[in-house]
Design a protein around this motif. Structure first.
Motif, short mmCIF file in Angstrom:
data_model
loop_
_atom_site.label_atom_id
_atom_site.label_comp_id
_atom_site.label_asym_id
_atom_site.label_seq_id
_atom_site.Cartn_x
_atom_site.Cartn_y
_atom_site.Cartn_z
N THR A 89 38.72 33.85 42.72
CA THR A 89 37.59 33.14 43.36
C THR A 89 37.00 32.12 42.40
O THR A 89 36.73 30.98 42.79
CB THR A 89 36.47 34.13 43.76
OG1 THR A 89 37.04 35.26 44.39
CG2 THR A 89 35.45 33.48 44.66
N PHE B 23 32.88 43.25 43.74
CA PHE B 23 33.63 42.08 43.28
C PHE B 23 32.64 41.07 42.71
O PHE B 23 31.71 40.66 43.40
CB PHE B 23 34.41 41.45 44.43
CG PHE B 23 35.49 42.33 44.98
CD1 PHE B 23 36.80 42.21 44.54
CD2 PHE B 23 35.20 43.32 45.92
CE1 PHE B 23 37.80 43.04 45.03
CE2 PHE B 23 36.19 44.15 46.41
CZ PHE B 23 37.50 44.01 45.96
N SER C 110 36.63 38.68 40.09
CA SER C 110 37.61 37.96 40.90
C SER C 110 37.91 36.62 40.24
O SER C 110 37.27 35.60 40.53
CB SER C 110 37.10 37.75 42.33
OG SER C 110 38.06 37.02 43.04
N ALA D 211 31.94 37.26 41.11
CA ALA D 211 32.67 35.99 41.21
C ALA D 211 31.81 34.77 40.89
O ALA D 211 31.96 33.72 41.51
CB ALA D 211 33.28 35.87 42.60
N TYR E 269 43.21 38.45 50.44
CA TYR E 269 41.94 37.92 49.91
C TYR E 269 41.33 36.92 50.90
O TYR E 269 40.15 37.00 51.22
CB TYR E 269 42.24 37.27 48.56
CG TYR E 269 41.16 36.37 48.05
CD1 TYR E 269 40.09 36.89 47.33
CD2 TYR E 269 41.20 35.00 48.28
CE1 TYR E 269 39.08 36.06 46.87
CE2 TYR E 269 40.20 34.17 47.81
CZ TYR E 269 39.15 34.71 47.11
OH TYR E 269 38.16 33.89 46.67
N GLN F 41 42.65 39.32 39.71
CA GLN F 41 41.36 39.98 39.49
C GLN F 41 41.56 41.01 38.38
O GLN F 41 42.63 41.61 38.25
CB GLN F 41 40.82 40.60 40.76
CG GLN F 41 41.67 41.68 41.38
CD GLN F 41 41.16 42.11 42.74
OE1 GLN F 41 40.70 41.30 43.54
NE2 GLN F 41 41.24 43.40 43.02
#
Ligand code: HEM
Length: 631
Positions: A439, A121, A436, A123, A96, A409
């Motif tokens: 994140t 993704f 995510s 986030a 990541y 995730q």
């Protein structure tokens, strides 16, 4: 060649500027081909082909003009690099950090070509709100899509609560809901904490430290087996037991990257794959045996319907009719998925929190103080009531889950129809998306410059945290059904372990500057070795003092040691509780920690209290009073 490429880029650029905004790629390619053909008199055929190829590369691969603008606006993540790291089995956090952290922290969204379809993704809290509130668009990828012969499909089943959508998911959730949302018996978790306590002391004696993560894996497997299905894996006592080994091998196999990448090898399994398929047959036999036995015991009235999770689910399916019922295969598939979802996740959380408490002794002391105030110091298993008010310990659990979210995730969602985010990005039908969580939990924008520090104060009572930002259990209708189960388990285990032990990070620990995570699907500490010592406490029995340290337990008579007739013995004889006392001493001699002899202690205490109040025991009380006066 480079001059050709440069001039082609310039040329294609000028062409694009001439084309109206809504032009299709076909228009562009047609126009380009016409121009190039016209010029072919001057260029060689080879040059034209090179130009066409370069133009295609720029238009389609680089500028992605075959994709809508609102999709192209999503920043790109290097999918090939990500894939390479995945194949190299690089742990999640390193992968990541190297491939997507910068983009996701900054933009809150990114896309990569990994696997069969692009994956997006998400986030930011706003994007997580959108994903979690649109189950019809962001649908779960189901295991059913994996061929029936694969290990993953056979292990986790076709249809279950985790991997299903729409009405099927609603039916499974409705049956499982009452089983999960009930008052859990803390004794099961407490019994496992007792065993772990004992095992840790043994490991300390044998190795000088304890590998915490695997120890917690054994604890949570035992707890889930007992509370979930009434089955005792005994993995704390016997880590190499038959079913523990079968289960662990299966997990190791099914979650291995190689199994995901080459599932078709399962068609004619050989070598290790063959062994794993055989082990799965053994595991299935166990699961079906448990289900059959449970059904029989429920029918005969031998078992109460609320004795464990599976019994409650069987009862709920008996109470429903027609299609609402669950078949044995569906029950088996859910039991199997509960193992996956419900044991490693909590083990990782517990290992992380002990790690942070070991690194921050001041927090450890504060948590212990709160634990002792809530559950006392007599070694008994806390009740649900005693665990209600643990604001600091709860804050530590939440902060550990922020830094170490087991599910880093969300499992990928399949996009069922084109979706425009409120920010104007397009998430096209047929792509995949994930949230995510890692994140969201590690972005300075939301948590400040000290984002990587363990600070339980962030979750102090009264402080409001956005539920779409802190998401270890996800949020909304598809959030974790086992959250309450896990939180109670964590509270019982933590309070009991803090009551008994002190945890220290060895000076040479590789984790001393930050947690190092291991490989695999779930985020977990890698080879986390911790030193565990017993707390020094006073024995609370009225008759004598037992002081123990982890090194040298000593039994100290509270009075008159060395006299010919030991008044302690005399008094014991008079209470009529000698037998109970002997049981307690034998237990202590065996376990070296009186807190692990709770049942024996309670029996002795009950007997003593009862006999003390007997008519005719005045003499005993006098004796005790005079002994106290002397002291
Ligand atoms: C610290 C412990 C745990 C964490 C961090 C965790 C995390 C999660 C997350 C993030 C999801 C959402 C997955 C998704 O949307 O795709 C989830 C779902 C789920 N979890 Fe947990 N979990 C934990 C403990 C448990 C336990 C103890 C059980 C069962 C005994 C359990 C059973 C499930 C199930 C069945 C689902 C699917 C729910 C549904 O889709 O309706 N989890 N969990």
């Amino acid at each position: 060649m480079s001059t050709i490429t440069a001039s082609t880029i310039q040329y294609v650029d000028s062409l694009i500027k001439q084309v109206p905004g809504h032009a299709t790629v076909e228009d562009l390619v047609a126009k380009l081909t016409a121009k190039l053909t016209a010029k072919s008199n001057r260029n060689t055929v080879l040059g034209s082909a090179a130009l066409l190829l370069t133009a295609y590369y720029i238009l389609i691969r680089r500028l992605e003009l075959n994709k809508p603008k609102a999709y192209r606006a999503i920043p790109k993540i290097d999918g090939i690099k990500n894939m390479r790291l995945l194949i190299q089995n690089v742990p999640f956090v390193d992968r990541y950090n190297q491939s997507m952290k910068a983009i996701l922290d900054d933009k809150g969204i990114g896309r990569a070509s990994i696997g069969p379809a692009d994956i997006i993704f998400l986030a930011t809290p706003e994007l997580s709100r959108q994903l979690l509130n649109n189950n019809e668009v962001f649908t779960k990828e189901t295991v059913e899509t994996a061929p029936a012969y694969t290990l993953v499909r056979k292990f986790f089943g076709g249809v279950n609560l985790v991997f299903s959508n729409g009405d099927v998911w609603k039916r499974h959730r409705a049956i499982a809901n009452p089983a999960f949302h009930r008052s859990w018996d803390t004794k099961v978790f407490g019994h496992c904490a007792d065993e772990m306590s004992e095992q840790m002391i043994k490991d300390m004696a044998d190795h000088g430290d304890v590998e915490l993560h695997s120890m917690f894996q054994r604890l949570t497997l035992d707890a889930l087996g007992l509370a979930g299905f009434g089955f005792d894996f005994q993995s704390l006592r016997n880590p190499n037991g038959r079913y523990v080994t079968v289960y662990n091998d299966l997990m190791g196999g099914a979650l291995n990257g190689m199994y995901f990448l080459f599932p078709w090898l399962d068609k004619f399994p050989m070598g290790r794959r063959y062994q794993l398929h055989k082990k799965l047959e053994e595991f299935d036999e166990l699961l079906y045996d448990i289900i059959r036995q449970k059904k029989a015991d429920l029918e005969s009235g031998k078992l109460s319907p609320d004795s464990d999770l599976l019994s409650m689910m069987i009862q709920a399916t008996n109470d429903s009719s027609g299609e609402s019922k669950m078949s044995d295969v569906e029950l088996r598939d859910n039991v199997s998925i509960f193992f996956l979802a419900g044991h490693d996740t909590t083990a990782n959380a517990l290992a992380c929190i002990i790690y942070f408490l070991a690194r921050h002794p001041e927090y450890q002391d504060k948590a212990r103080k709160e634990a002792l105030e809530a559950i006392g110091d007599d070694g008994s298993i806390p009740t649900l009531d005693q665990l209600k008010n643990l604001p600091f310990i709860d804050a530590c659990i939440k902060e550990a889950l922020r830094l170490c979210p087991s599910v880093a995730q969300l499992p990928a969602r399949y996009i069922a129809k084109d979706y425009y985010t409120t920010e104007g990005y397009l998430i096209p039908k047929g792509t995949r998306a994930t949230l995510s969580i890692y994140t969201l939990h590690h972005n300075k924008k939301y948590w400040g410059e000290d984002v990587e520090e363990f600070k339980p104060e962030r979750f102090e009572e009264g402080k409001k945290i956005d539920p779409y930002l802190w998401l270890p259990f996800s949020f909304g209708s598809r959030s974790c059904i086992g959250q309450q189960f896990s939180m109670i388990e964590q509270r019982v285990v933590l309070t009991m372990l803090l009551q008994r032990h002190i945890f220290t990070l060895p000076a040479n620990s590789p984790h001393k500057d930050g947690l190092i995570f291991g490989r695999g699907g779930l985020l977990h500490p890698h080879n986390l070795r911790i030193e565990v010592t017993n707390r020094v406490i006073d024995f609370p029995l009225p008759l004598y003092n037992l002081q123990m340290t982890d090194k040298q337990p000593q039994l100290i008579n509270s009075s008159n040691a060395g006299e010919e007739e030991d008044p302690y013995d005399t008094r014991l004889q008079k209470t009529g509780c000698k037998e109970e006392n002997d049981d307690l001493l034998v237990c202590y001699a065996d376990k070296h920690d009186w807190r692990l002899c709770h049942a024996e202690m309670q029996a002795f205490r009950n007997c003593y209290q009862k006999n003390k109040q007997n008519a005719g025991s005045k003499e005993l009380e006098d004796l005790e009073r005079s002994s106290n006066n002397k002291n």
